[in-house]
Design a protein around this motif. Structure first.
Motif, PDB file in Angstrom:
ATOM      1  N   THR A  41      38.622  49.129  33.148  1.00 27.64           N
ATOM      2  CA  THR A  41      39.303  48.841  34.410  1.00 27.64           C
ATOM      3  C   THR A  41      38.440  47.960  35.305  1.00 27.64           C
ATOM      4  O   THR A  41      38.918  46.964  35.868  1.00 27.64           O
ATOM      5  CB  THR A  41      39.646  50.151  35.139  1.00 27.64           C
ATOM      6  OG1 THR A  41      40.453  50.970  34.286  1.00 27.64           O
ATOM      7  CG2 THR A  41      40.397  49.881  36.428  1.00 27.64           C
ATOM      8  N   ASP A  42      37.171  48.320  35.431  1.00 25.12           N
ATOM      9  CA  ASP A  42      36.256  47.541  36.279  1.00 25.12           C
ATOM     10  C   ASP A  42      36.082  46.121  35.737  1.00 25.12           C
ATOM     11  O   ASP A  42      36.054  45.150  36.503  1.00 25.12           O
ATOM     12  CB  ASP A  42      34.893  48.235  36.370  1.00 25.12           C
ATOM     13  CG  ASP A  42      34.956  49.541  37.153  1.00 25.12           C
ATOM     14  OD1 ASP A  42      35.937  49.736  37.908  1.00 25.12           O
ATOM     15  OD2 ASP A  42      34.041  50.372  36.996  1.00 25.12           O
ATOM     16  N   LYS A  43      35.951  46.004  34.407  1.00 24.13           N
ATOM     17  CA  LYS A  43      35.785  44.679  33.811  1.00 24.13           C
ATOM     18  C   LYS A  43      37.037  43.832  33.994  1.00 24.13           C
ATOM     19  O   LYS A  43      36.951  42.625  34.262  1.00 24.13           O
ATOM     20  CB  LYS A  43      35.448  44.807  32.322  1.00 24.13           C
ATOM     21  CG  LYS A  43      34.050  45.348  32.046  1.00 24.13           C
ATOM     22  CD  LYS A  43      33.815  45.540  30.556  1.00 24.13           C
ATOM     23  CE  LYS A  43      32.445  46.118  30.274  1.00 24.13           C
ATOM     24  NZ  LYS A  43      32.206  46.365  28.829  1.00 24.13           N
ATOM     25  N   LEU A  44      38.204  44.453  33.855  1.00 25.03           N
ATOM     26  CA  LEU A  44      39.450  43.718  34.050  1.00 25.03           C
ATOM     27  C   LEU A  44      39.580  43.280  35.504  1.00 25.03           C
ATOM     28  O   LEU A  44      40.077  42.187  35.795  1.00 25.03           O
ATOM     29  CB  LEU A  44      40.642  44.584  33.634  1.00 25.03           C
ATOM     30  CG  LEU A  44      42.006  43.896  33.612  1.00 25.03           C
ATOM     31  CD1 LEU A  44      41.993  42.701  32.661  1.00 25.03           C
ATOM     32  CD2 LEU A  44      43.097  44.871  33.199  1.00 25.03           C
ATOM     33  N   ASP A  45      39.104  44.119  36.418  1.00 26.36           N
ATOM     34  CA  ASP A  45      39.145  43.793  37.843  1.00 26.36           C
ATOM     35  C   ASP A  45      38.192  42.651  38.187  1.00 26.36           C
ATOM     36  O   ASP A  45      38.295  42.047  39.252  1.00 26.36           O
ATOM     37  CB  ASP A  45      38.805  45.034  38.666  1.00 26.36           C
ATOM     38  CG  ASP A  45      39.369  44.984  40.071  1.00 26.36           C
ATOM     39  OD1 ASP A  45      40.162  44.075  40.371  1.00 26.36           O
ATOM     40  OD2 ASP A  45      39.023  45.859  40.880  1.00 26.36           O
ATOM     41  N   GLN A  46      37.242  42.365  37.284  1.00 23.19           N
ATOM     42  CA  GLN A  46      36.294  41.274  37.492  1.00 23.19           C
ATOM     43  C   GLN A  46      36.630  40.039  36.657  1.00 23.19           C
ATOM     44  O   GLN A  46      35.870  39.067  36.653  1.00 23.19           O
ATOM     45  CB  GLN A  46      34.882  41.755  37.136  1.00 23.19           C
ATOM     46  CG  GLN A  46      34.370  42.885  38.018  1.00 23.19           C
ATOM     47  CD  GLN A  46      33.138  43.555  37.445  1.00 23.19           C
ATOM     48  OE1 GLN A  46      32.500  43.040  36.528  1.00 23.19           O
ATOM     49  NE2 GLN A  46      32.798  44.726  37.967  1.00 23.19           N
ATOM     50  N   ALA A  47      37.760  40.071  35.959  1.00 20.71           N
ATOM     51  CA  ALA A  47      38.145  38.956  35.087  1.00 20.71           C
ATOM     52  C   ALA A  47      38.453  37.713  35.920  1.00 20.71           C
ATOM     53  O   ALA A  47      38.835  37.811  37.092  1.00 20.71           O
ATOM     54  CB  ALA A  47      39.367  39.344  34.253  1.00 20.71           C
ATOM     55  N   PRO A  48      38.318  36.527  35.334  1.00 20.93           N
ATOM     56  CA  PRO A  48      38.611  35.293  36.071  1.00 20.93           C
ATOM     57  C   PRO A  48      40.069  35.246  36.535  1.00 20.93           C
ATOM     58  O   PRO A  48      40.979  35.529  35.764  1.00 20.93           O
ATOM     59  CB  PRO A  48      38.342  34.189  35.032  1.00 20.93           C
ATOM     60  CG  PRO A  48      37.451  34.816  34.015  1.00 20.93           C
ATOM     61  CD  PRO A  48      37.833  36.267  33.970  1.00 20.93           C
ATOM     62  N   ASN A  49      40.260  34.928  37.813  1.00 21.04           N
ATOM     63  CA  ASN A  49      41.587  34.707  38.409  1.00 21.04           C
ATOM     64  C   ASN A  49      42.475  35.942  38.435  1.00 21.04           C
ATOM     65  O   ASN A  49      43.706  35.825  38.504  1.00 21.04           O
ATOM     66  CB  ASN A  49      42.307  33.557  37.680  1.00 21.04           C
ATOM     67  CG  ASN A  49      41.510  32.278  37.684  1.00 21.04           C
ATOM     68  OD1 ASN A  49      40.997  31.865  38.718  1.00 21.04           O
ATOM     69  ND2 ASN A  49      41.386  31.640  36.533  1.00 21.04           N
TER      70      ASN A  49
END
Length: 204
Positions: A41-49
């Protein structure tokens, strides 16, 4: 695109990613597995755009449940303020999930309790070139590889940005096989007409 972005807050983004995290053994109410869901979840929240307001998962702060206090006050609190380790707390989490069908149970948690769903919308007008799609595609592929490395879960990612990323990365191979098919058809048709001509010459 601009009209879509204008109404994305109400109707959701056209650039949508869904990540299914499936536990290989047992139910999702496990400290290590829930940590994995939280990391994804955290990584997806930091994904580009990414559109941070459209990230949803079991562990995201936007996933809330209604609590009624003894004095009658109603409060919406995050489902997971921290990942529980105690078996009793994990059992309570399962009860809370079951008490929220449609929103959590059956959507963010599968009905067999073996998988969690993590979703996010992306800002469409920023995904307007192949470089942006490739950056997101590679980011998600790395996320998948990292979280599957321990062998405890399978991660499946779907959505329009992923499909576009696959098309871009496979464009050369697609063009190559298309050209090979056209050339093969040309020579097969040429051979066919030569054989027909030879047959006609023999008959005449």
């Amino acid at each position: 695109i601009h009209a879509q972005d204008k109404f994305a807050g109400k109707f959701g983004s056209a650039s949508f990613i869904a990540i299914a995290v499936i536990k290989k053994d047992g139910e999702v109410y496990d400290y290590d597995f829930l940590q994995k869901v939280s990391r994804i979840t955290d990584k997806l929240d930091q994904a580009p755009n990414v559109n941070h307001y459209q990230v949803r998962s079991l562990s995201h702060i936007n996933t809330r449940v209604i609590h009624i206090e003894p004095d009658g006050a109603i409060e919406a609190v995050p489902l997971l303020e921290e990942i529980p380790e105690d078996p009793d707390d994990l059992a309570k989490l399962k009860e809370t999930v079951l008490e929220n069908p449609g929103l959590i149970y059956g959507q963010l948690v599968s009905r067999d309790h073996r998988a969690c769903l993590v979703t996010a919308g992306f800002i469409t007008h920023r995904l307007d070139n192949s470089e942006a799609y490739l950056a997101l595609f590679n980011y998600l592929q790395n996320l998948k590889a990292e979280e599957e490395a321990d062998g405890t879960a399978e991660v499946f990612i779907s959505g329009a940005p992923m499909a576009t990323g696959y098309v871009i990365t496979q464009a050369f191979e697609m063009g190559y096989y298309l050209l090979l098919t056209i050339v093969s058809l040309f020579f097969l048709l040429l051979l066919y007409f030569l054989l027909m001509r030879l047959l006609l010459l023999i008959l005449l």
